[in-house]
Design a protein around this motif. Structure first.
Motif: not given
Length: 300
Positions: A237-246
């Protein structure tokens, strides 16, 4: 058991993405506020014709920019199956499992431009988020006020008021084709929540049928089916910040249409015990099938 993402991202990309998102939000927010003011000033029926379509268009452009970034900068790999029904002149009732804020962008990536703009059930407190909260209000997103058991014990007169507000919000959608999106779990999945609930499902929290039932009863036969979406993240499961970091790289989406029994829209969920039990059993069966699908996907 559903697990958090272990994928690594770039802090620099996260900062760049955040600045791009901020610029996108502030720029389009300027136009948004202008048309929100116009909506407030104009009579309701006139605003529906003049202001509301522009507000919807601004929101569509805002989401479209984020999706462009996801697909061209993060280069997310999508595995989407079952999207067999679309159309901007139809009503859609969509439900999905909820694991992360990223789920929202997954659903927009799946449906943007194919169905009317998705309108989510939103917690009342989020109405005060700058720009975005006002956009949700202007787009007539159904806001839900959830009362805790402790609060209801002190204020029993508030029992059922949250669902009544949901029904009133959904009644607005009867005048134009709408896509109503509901996370039946009511909150994002975590292991701690799963353990606290003693959920009978391996990959899901317990579903809450009330909001779904009130949407069905508010819009009667507008919904021809329930669009059941299952979201799975192969890398965790990705976090929102993880998504922002690619760090969000892969996503699996499975969609199936479930017919809604016609009599669900005719009774009273609050007062009819037999109907309430039947709807809850129907939702439980959906959740059992979704849990099994997630188990199958995680075993690949």
């Amino acid at each position: 058991m559903t697990r958090p993402s272990t994928a690594k991202g770039s802090l620099l990309l996260g900062v760049i993405s955040s600045l791009a998102l901020l610029a996108n939000t502030v720029f389009l927010g300027t136009f948004l506020y202008a048309f929100i003011l116009l909506r407030i000033i104009l009579p309701a029926r006139v605003a529906e014709v003049l202001a509301n379509p522009v507000i919807t268009r601004i929101a569509t452009v805002w989401v479209g920019c984020i999706l462009w970034w996801m697909n061209h900068v993060y280069k997310v790999q999508w595995d989407i199956q079952g999207l067999n029904r679309a159309g901007k002149q139809q009503w859609f009732l969509i439900n999905a499992n909820h694991q992360s804020w990223v789920d929202i962008f997954v659903l927009y990536n799946t449906y943007l431009g194919k169905v009317p703009l998705l309108k989510f059930f939103i917690k009342k407190e989020l109405a005060y988020v700058p720009i975005v909260g006002q956009a949700w209000w202007a787009l007539d997103f159904p806001f839900m006020r959830r009362y805790s058991k402790e609060y209801l014990a002190k204020h029993p007169e508030k029992a059922g008021k949250d669902l009544e507000e949901t029904q009133k919000a959904c009644e607005k959608f009867s005048r134009m084709p709408t896509s109503v999106m509901n996370f039946l779990e009511g909150t994002r999945f975590t292991e701690s929540k799963h353990n606290y609930q003693q959920s009978p499902f391996k990959h899901l929290l317990k579903p809450k049928a009330g909001g779904l039932a009130f949407a069905i009863q508010a819009l009667g036969d507008k919904f021809s089916a329930l669009t059941n979406v299952t979201i799975y993240y192969p890398d965790g499961i990705p976090t929102f910040w993880g998504m922002m970091c690619g760090a969000f790289k892969r996503c699996v989406v499975r969609i199936d249409e479930q017919p809604i029994p016609a009599h669900f829209s005719q009774g009273d969920y609050q007062t009819d015990d037999a109907l309430r039990l039947e709807i809850q059993q129907w939702v439980t069966q959906l959740w059992e099938e979704k849990d099994q699908l997630l188990e199958t996907l995680s075993a690949r």
